[in-house]
Design an enzyme around this catalytic site. Sequence first.
Site, short mmCIF file in Angstrom:
data_model
loop_
_atom_site.label_atom_id
_atom_site.label_comp_id
_atom_site.label_asym_id
_atom_site.label_seq_id
_atom_site.Cartn_x
_atom_site.Cartn_y
_atom_site.Cartn_z
CG ASP A 1 41.11 12.20 7.80
OD1 ASP A 1 40.73 11.34 6.98
OD2 ASP A 1 42.26 12.23 8.26
CD GLU B 1 44.02 9.73 -0.96
OE1 GLU B 1 44.83 9.98 -0.05
OE2 GLU B 1 42.87 10.20 -0.99
CD GLU C 1 38.01 10.69 3.45
OE1 GLU C 1 38.77 11.62 3.11
OE2 GLU C 1 36.79 10.69 3.18
#
Length: 501
Positions: free
Chosen positions: A482, A328, A297
């Site tokens: 998450d 990201e 992750e």
Amino acid sequence: MWMKAVLVALLAFALGYLYHTNPMLQNQTLHLITQSIPQSLFSSQHEPNSANLEETISRAWDALITAPTRQWGRIAVGVNACIDVVVSGVNLLQALALDPGYGHDHDVLHSKEDLKETFIHYMERGAAAERFFSDKEVFQRIARAAAEFPGSQVYVGGNAALMGQKLASYPELEVLLCGPVGPKLHELLDDHIVVPPQSLQETDEFHLILEYKAGERWASSQAPQANRFILSHDVSNGEMSTLETFLDSLDEFQPRLVVLSGLHMMEGMGRALWENRIKEFAVAIADVRNEAPIHLELASMTDREYMSIITKEQVLPMVNSIGLNEQELLFLSQAGGGPHSDLHSWSGIPDVGRVSDILLWILEQHGQADPDSEAHLTRIHFHTLAYHVLVTVDGHWRNQRSTVAAGARVASSQACGLQAVDVSKVELKAPLSFYSSFTEPKESLVLDPSNPVTVWQRRNVSFHLSPVLICKQPLRTVGLGDAISAEGLVYSEIVSQLHLD
């Protein structure tokens, strides 16, 4: 009834004419037309009783999502964990006697002024970000002010701990969590999570989560959507101090899936530390991968050289799967000179075609999309506010439709603080039509609310896209990524599972 038929015919004629005269107008035109006519025209064929698109999509998710044929059973998660103190960002900065001003991004925060400028920079874009605060004493003063601020809340924090919490909500899964677990964090963790004694420490690590709401203002700055800014001075997680403990625990626990996170925490610790630590990390996961597939992750980073080392020092190619958001994704492309790396940032909802180009590039440059590659990366779970895309190299993963739909569904419910989607509290902002690529010969795709996972193929890579029903008044934005990745992993099934027998 005949009126509906006439309207649909006129709509089809208009779209066909616009497509042939100016294909670039198709996305905008379809969106405008679908928003201006009765929603029942789009749902009556498949869902005659649906009140709107949101309800149609929510019902379709429930029918579509099915458990994989084989469950993971035991999942080991590491190695970052902390306590999150969640507070209103604008209110806290005002309480710190900071005046509003102009936004400016800082890779590392050295002062309260740096914090203010960086917070404003990302608030104005509605984008998530995370930064290391270099001054320990100043950070502790800010942390005390945040903890004592009226309305502040304390939660489990850290990508690994948050993913562990989500995975532990499934009773059929055994979850091992390794990270710097202090007394308060240990108290907050799910009782079913196994914590190795060696990873327990006397004090907790704290991260400050500065949240803002959609439309919230601070002087001339306004947030286009709800999100959060994270800051910390976290040495234990920054040095990945529990990595060796985590690796030692795997022999006894014998996981069938390993979930790793925390690489971003090393970025603020200086090159001398992370250069050696990344190499040690790469060697460690090479051994782990022989026993179980690995999901990595990712999280917010700013140092392009650091990201380049993560990709080139055999970290990205060694894992089987990664999870990441739009910030990201673009940063990874910028660090490696990939597609659309000339973009400074996304403008509004990221263009699906551009996202598709970068995802394919990652799998071809750092993954196993190239049959001759020795890389192991075959899966990427991308999430942004309005939609998610699951990308897999053919022949390696199953149950992709359920996976991406489950991730989207949990984003819709968890943001509203609910166990299930409440269609009265969410809204659809995903594009109703889009292209499979921005640069290559492109396929025109349309979202079908009654079957809300759109699938397309590019060479030997499959793309599965699901819209997200965005919570109108989110209660908490931190940890959504998450939860999305963890939920997606629960529903994923890797084809090569001989080691699970």
